[in-house]
Design a protein around this motif. Sequence first.
Motif, mmCIF file in Angstrom:
data_model
loop_
_atom_site.group_PDB
_atom_site.id
_atom_site.type_symbol
_atom_site.label_atom_id
_atom_site.label_comp_id
_atom_site.label_asym_id
_atom_site.label_seq_id
_atom_site.Cartn_x
_atom_site.Cartn_y
_atom_site.Cartn_z
ATOM 1 N N ALA A 121 6.435 -11.972 11.285
ATOM 2 C CA ALA A 121 5.678 -10.880 11.197
ATOM 3 C C ALA A 121 5.045 -9.924 11.743
ATOM 4 N N GLU A 122 4.152 -10.414 12.337
ATOM 5 C CA GLU A 122 3.743 -9.565 13.794
ATOM 6 C C GLU A 122 4.164 -8.781 14.561
ATOM 7 N N ARG A 123 5.875 -8.632 14.699
ATOM 8 C CA ARG A 123 6.264 -8.264 15.877
ATOM 9 C C ARG A 123 6.861 -7.448 14.588
ATOM 10 N N VAL A 124 6.924 -7.096 12.914
ATOM 11 C CA VAL A 124 7.509 -6.420 12.694
ATOM 12 C C VAL A 124 5.746 -5.332 12.241
ATOM 13 N N LEU A 125 5.302 -5.735 11.567
ATOM 14 C CA LEU A 125 3.554 -5.087 12.009
ATOM 15 C C LEU A 125 3.447 -3.756 13.436
ATOM 16 N N GLY B 251 1.027 -1.396 0.063
ATOM 17 C CA GLY B 251 -0.032 0.000 0.515
ATOM 18 C C GLY B 251 0.553 0.759 -0.178
ATOM 19 N N ARG B 252 1.912 1.080 0.564
ATOM 20 C CA ARG B 252 3.308 2.269 0.352
ATOM 21 C C ARG B 252 4.342 1.861 -0.810
ATOM 22 N N GLN B 253 4.067 1.685 -1.878
ATOM 23 C CA GLN B 253 5.123 0.904 -3.213
ATOM 24 C C GLN B 253 6.693 0.819 -2.356
ATOM 25 N N LEU B 254 6.054 0.311 -1.426
ATOM 26 C CA LEU B 254 7.286 -0.811 -0.667
ATOM 27 C C LEU B 254 7.369 -2.628 -1.137
ATOM 28 N N PRO B 255 8.907 -2.778 -1.053
ATOM 29 C CA PRO B 255 8.585 -4.023 -1.820
ATOM 30 C C PRO B 255 8.285 -5.297 -0.424
ATOM 31 N N ARG B 256 7.759 -6.353 -1.290
ATOM 32 C CA ARG B 256 7.824 -7.018 -0.223
ATOM 33 C C ARG B 256 8.324 -7.861 1.170
ATOM 34 N N PRO B 257 8.300 -8.934 2.250
ATOM 35 C CA PRO B 257 9.227 -8.830 3.421
ATOM 36 C C PRO B 257 9.725 -9.853 3.050
ATOM 37 N N ALA B 258 10.908 -9.675 3.399
ATOM 38 C CA ALA B 258 12.051 -11.260 3.054
ATOM 39 C C ALA B 258 11.700 -12.436 4.139
#
Length: 218
Positions: free
Chosen positions: A208-212, A158-165
């Motif tokens: 992923a939850e922690r990054v969010l 949604g912010r035009q950023l790459p997918r997480p790895a």
Amino acid sequence: MADRLQHAFRHPELLQQALRHRSAGAPNNERLEFLGDALVNLIVAEALHARWPKADEGTLTRARAALVRESALAGIARELQLGDRIELGPGELKSGGHRRDSILADALEAVVAAIHLDAGFDACRAAVMPWFEPLIEALPTGKAEKDPKTRLQEWLQGRQLPRPAYRLLETRGDDHARVFVVSCETTDPELAEQAEGPALRAAEQLAAERVLARLETK
């Protein structure tokens, strides 16, 4: 036991096998678990399809995933008090395997298969559906919260950023108690987070939850 399962077995040896972990030797519940996994997914999918006629495929898929995930199945197994009935080998018994989510969830799926083989699909569905009713009722009608990996990906896109790895950093423990350590990384190195879990996907979801959580408070 029959009262809790809402099924009286005509062939009790099926239930006995369903509650025998591979650490206790053969025959064990692995083959029954395979069949039970498919049956649980079908029963839950059928229920959601009937109850949410306007929900799209994505919503139904997310709802089913929430209902049949390991922690949800383990919770049902605890309510049915399956842990006390699972036959374990000495090593698993000593390490408290009867309390482990993975073993409880597998046993529940095996029990579902045992009921099906004992009395057929209709009887299986009739016995199993009451176990899931409270979980289905707790879901917002026609909606299901997206998992952390999906929410993180959508936040970034949604912010035009790459997918997480996601990177697997470490695997440790015996085969019956494997622990996976992963990292979740974005274009901002400071937001990288690590997490561990009994399955690779579970560890990725937690990372992923922690990054969010960090992104939402940034």
